[in-house]
Design an enzyme around this catalytic site. Structure first.
Site, PDB file in Angstrom:
ATOM      1  CD  GLU A 126      61.343   5.512  -5.052  1.00  0.00           C
ATOM      2  OE1 GLU A 126      61.878   6.652  -5.028  1.00  0.00           O
ATOM      3  OE2 GLU A 126      60.890   4.995  -6.089  1.00  0.00           O
ATOM      4  CD  GLU A 131      58.998   1.998 -10.486  1.00  0.00           C
ATOM      5  OE1 GLU A 131      58.752   3.125 -10.970  1.00  0.00           O
ATOM      6  OE2 GLU A 131      60.153   1.634 -10.134  1.00  0.00           O
TER       7      GLU A 131
END
Length: 261
Positions: A126, A131
Site C-alpha cells: 500500500e 493522509e
C-alpha cells in the site's frame, strides 16, 4: 530489483489525467465508486454512497461528508478508485487537492495493488501519498505498508511533516515511483524516500511488493481508529474535500527496462 538508470535524467510523459473540466459525476471511464458502511477495517463512521457524495463542478471534483443517516450510519461520504480503469507500474502521480478542516476528518490519496499477486493486505503493498487527520491540522502523513513494514506491526515506513496552514489552500501531493524506491513530495519538495535497500540487504517482496501495477484511491473518511482517535465533531458536517486535478506520468526509459525483465 536490478534496474540501472539515472533518475536525474529521466523524461516523463503524461499517460493519464482528469482535469475535472466537466460537470456531473466523476468520469465513469476513469473512476468507480466503492460503497459500504462496514468500517473499512478501521472502525470508520461513514457510509460510502454510490455517487451521491461526490460530484464534478466544472473545475474540480468535490467529495462531501454529510451528517445523514444511511445504511445504519450517521455520516455519508465517498471513496472512488481507478482500478481496472487506471493502473500503473512505476511513474509519477500528482494530485492537487484541498483537504477539509475539522475534528474527525480523515482524507487520503493512496494506492493499492490491482492484482494482489503477493497475497492480501499488507503483503501486496500500500502506498499512502497523503493522509491527514483533523486533530493534526498542520501535519502531512506519507507512508508505505508491506509484509515486513506495516502499521499492524507498528513497523510502517513513512513520515509525518508539519506544514502550517496545510488546510487553507490547495497543495500538490505527489510520488515518484521508481523500480527501487518511492519518493514523496509536497508542492514539489521532497518529503520522504522509501528505499528498502537502505533497510535490508537483498530486499524481497516482503519489503518491496511495488513491482506490480497499482491503482489510485481518493476518499474522505470520518472518525475511525485514527481519524477519531481524539474524538469527532459532528457539528462541522458537511465538509468538502476538493480535488483540482489528477495526473499520472511515466518514463519511456523505465517502461522499456521493465519490459525487458
Amino acid at each position: 530489483m536490478g534496474f540501472e538508470y539515472d533518475e536525474n535524467k529521466l523524461i516523463y510523459e503524461l499517460v493519464w489525467s482528469d482535469e475535472f473540466n466537466y460537470t456531473g459525476p466523476p468520469d465513469p471511464e476513469k473512476w468507480e465508486n466503492e460503497t459500504g458502511g462496514n468500517g473499512w477495517g478501521n472502525n470508520e463512521l461513514q457510509y460510502y454512497t454510490n455517487g451521491d457524495n461526490v460530484h464534478v463542478d466544472g473545475e474540480k471534483m468535490v467529495i462531501t461528508a454529510s451528517l445523514e443517516k444511511f445504511g445504519g450510519r450517521d455520516v455519508t461520504s465517498a471513496r472512488i478508485r481507478t482500478a481496472k480503469k487506471g493502473d500503473w507500474l512505476y511513474g509519477k502521480v500528482e494530485v492537487r487537492a484541498k483537504v477539509p478542516t475539522g475534528l474527525g476528518t480523515w482524507p487520503a490519496i493512496w494506492m493499492l495493488p490491482t492484482d494482489w499477486k503477493y497475497g492480501g493486505w499488507p503483503t501486496s503493498g500500500e502506498i499512502d501519498i497523503m493522509e491527514h487527520v483533523g486533530y493534526d491540522q498542520d501535519v502531512l502523513v506519507t507512508t508505505v505498508h508491506t509484509e515486513s513494514y506495516n502499521h499492524v506491526k507498528q513497523t510502517q515506513k513513512g513520515k509525518s511533516i508539519k506544514h502550517t496552514g496545510m488546510t487553507n489552500n490547495f497543495h500538490v501531493y505527489a510520488i515518484e515511483w521508481l523500480p527501487d524506491k518511492i519518493k514523496f513530495f509536497y508542492d514539489g519538495e521532497l518529503q520522504f524516500t522509501y528505499n528498502p535497500a537502505m533497510l535490508k540487504d537483498s530486499p524481497t517482496y516482503k519489503e518491496w511488493p511495488f513491482d506490480r501495477r497499482f491503482h489510485l484511491l481518493i476518499n474522505l473518511a470520518f472518525g475511525g481508529n485514527w481519524g477519531g482517535a481524539r474524538g469527532v465533531n459532528y457539528d462541522i458536517l458537511p465538509v468538502k474535500y476538493e480535488i483540482d486535478y489528477v495526473r499520472v506520468y511515466q518514463s519511456p526509459e523505465i517502461t522499456a527496462l521493465t519490459n525487458k525483465q
